[in-house]
Design an enzyme around this catalytic site. Structure first.
Site, short mmCIF file in Angstrom:
data_model
loop_
_atom_site.label_atom_id
_atom_site.label_comp_id
_atom_site.label_asym_id
_atom_site.label_seq_id
_atom_site.Cartn_x
_atom_site.Cartn_y
_atom_site.Cartn_z
N ARG A 1 0.83 -1.21 0.00
CA ARG A 1 0.00 0.00 0.00
C ARG A 1 0.86 1.26 0.00
O ARG A 1 0.49 2.28 -0.58
CB ARG A 1 -0.91 0.02 1.23
N CYS B 1 -7.57 -19.68 14.14
CA CYS B 1 -8.42 -19.74 15.33
C CYS B 1 -9.81 -20.28 15.00
O CYS B 1 -10.52 -20.75 15.90
CB CYS B 1 -8.55 -18.35 15.95
#
Length: 461
Positions: A24, A47
């Site tokens: 970016r 997770c």
């Protein structure tokens, strides 16, 4: 002008967050980015794997935030199924191996990011590599476990270990209709809690139909004539198993870093400065590291610790990407906040346990209270237990643990903010928290615990 080259080792949270943030800030003409990932997938939620296995998440791809193709479309040369096998810090290059063809090559770098993650603890036991024995760390691991469950006619599962992964996988297998036994070498499950709070977890899991076997260490994985797992053996007993899941925990994956002579901490993780740049002259000032392979500063004990969480990994990646991309950012440290659940039971902790405080040389007091998630008269009010630790003389908050039903776990965030701010428990009692009967008693359980802890501090003064 020749573009600089950034090499990233590891294609999950920290690595690809760093690569994306650097992209970016700097275009392809200024910064070439090459990333290596030994698996098939990138930027996914590890997770979420227990919830995919348990059926709450329907499809594997729902856990993927950004695919390899999406990263490549953003100007990142991402090479999957490619493992980095050597770091040459002097020549600033890495040696990689294509896992499908076996071909090897060297790639030079101007800047390097190490985001190699953590590896599951896999004890050296007879039969540990048998068919039907699974670690659960990557999407590939999760897929292998699901395939094994589909191929296995039996319905008996043994989970070895009762930490976060262990209890979450116990729930997943219970949801799949398995008869679940958890073999845990500790006195109580969830060693991230104090034993008195872990005891509450044990009681709840037993009430859900899970067989809890504490103070028991696996000594052998027994197999049948077909080479497939048949039982988990401890010193005192044998537990039949059609599938075994290892939930013993993880360690930093720093094999490459260790071989290259980079500095490692007490827990085996890479040591970095606040900008996530690897310390020491060996790194040459151009090596960064983040995610589960690093150790970070504990803001409460002021010691380095290893915490493997995607929240930290993504923050590390943002910091690294900003610094590599020409900006400036820092990661100040953590207070050790974590939440989990097993069926309807919510489990949360932040800060220090009693043994952590002792290890840090801190004198402390504790207080434990029973409360409810809502006003007691409001429908759906659920019980919770809150335990609080404070420094004995100063009253500085040191840690909070919460075990309860719906609405319990996320209350730990109040304590996490208080720990980060260095508040005392007396200051906490004046916090202006939201109140309405559907959400809280008039005195929120965390504030009730703070009031009781204030009394304990004063009694010791």
């Amino acid at each position: 002008m020749t573009a600089e080259r950034l090499v990233v080792i590891g294609g999950d949270a920290a690595g690809m967050s760093a690569a994306s943030q650097a992209r970016r800030l700097r275009g392809p003409d200024e910064l070439e980015i090459v990333a290596f990932e030994r698996g098939h997938f990138t930027s996914y939620s590890a997770c979420g794997i227990p919830y995919w296995v348990g059926g709450q998440v329907g499809e594997r791809d729902e856990l993927i935030a950004r695919s390899p193709e999406e990263h490549r479309a953003r100007g990142i040369d991402l090479r999957t199924r490619t493992e980095v096998v050597e770091l040459d810090l002097r020549e600033r290059r890495v040696r990689s191996r294509d896992l499908d063809s076996g071909a090897e090559s060297w790639t030079p770098y101007d800047k390097l990011v190490i985001a190699t993650g953590a590896r599951p603890v896999r004890p050296e036991l007879p039969g540990i590599d048998a068919a039907g024995v699974h670690g659960v760390q990557t999407l590939d691991d999760g897929q292998a476990l699901l395939d094994s469950l589909r191929e296995t006619p039996g319905r008996r599962a043994v989970v070895v270990g009762a930490g976060y992964i262990g209890v979450e996988m116990a729930e997943a297998l219970l949801n799949r209709g398995y008869e679940v036994t958890v073999v845990n070498r500790g006195a109580e499950p969830m060693s991230t809690l104090d034993p008195d709070m872990g005891r509450l977890v044990h009681k709840a899991m037993t009430g859900m139909g899970i067989t809890m076997v504490d103070d028991a260490e696996a000594t052998e994985i027994r197999t049948g004539d077909d080479g497939r797992v048949r039982a988990v053996v401890t010193r005192d007993a044998e537990f039949p198993a059609d599938v075994v899941v290892l939930g013993i925990g993880v360690r930093p994956e720093t094999t490459l870093a260790r071989a290259a002579g980079l500095p490692l901490g007490e827990h085996g993780g890479l040591l970095t400065d606040l900008a996530m740049r690897v310390r020491g002259p060996e790194a040459g000032g151009v090596v960064w590291a983040g995610g589960d392979c690093v150790e970070v500063l504990d803001l409460v004990s002021r010691r380095e610790r290893h915490i493997a969480l995607g929240t930290h990994a993504n923050k590390h990646g943002q910091v690294i990407g900003s610094n590599v991309g020409g900006g400036y950012a820092t990661f100040p440290g953590v207070v050790g906040t974590a939440v989990s659940k097993v069926c309807e039971l919510e489990i949360a902790r932040t800060g220090l346990r009693e043994k952590d405080a002792l290890r840090a040389g801190l004198q402390y007091v504790t207080a434990t209270i029973e409360s409810t998630s809502r006003a007691g008269y409001y429908p759906g009010a659920a019980p919770m237990t809150v335990k609080m630790l404070a420094e004995r003389r100063t009253g500085r908050l040191l840690g909070v643990q919460i075990v309860g039903r719906e609405g319990a776990a996320k209350r730990v965030d109040v304590a996490a903010v208080a720990l980060t701010a260095g508040m005392t428990v007396e200051q906490m009692t004046a916090l202006d928290l939201g109140y309405a009967p559907p959400f809280s008693p008039v005195w929120d359980p965390v504030l009730v615990a703070a009031r009781k802890t204030v009394a304990a501090v004063r009694a010791q003064s």
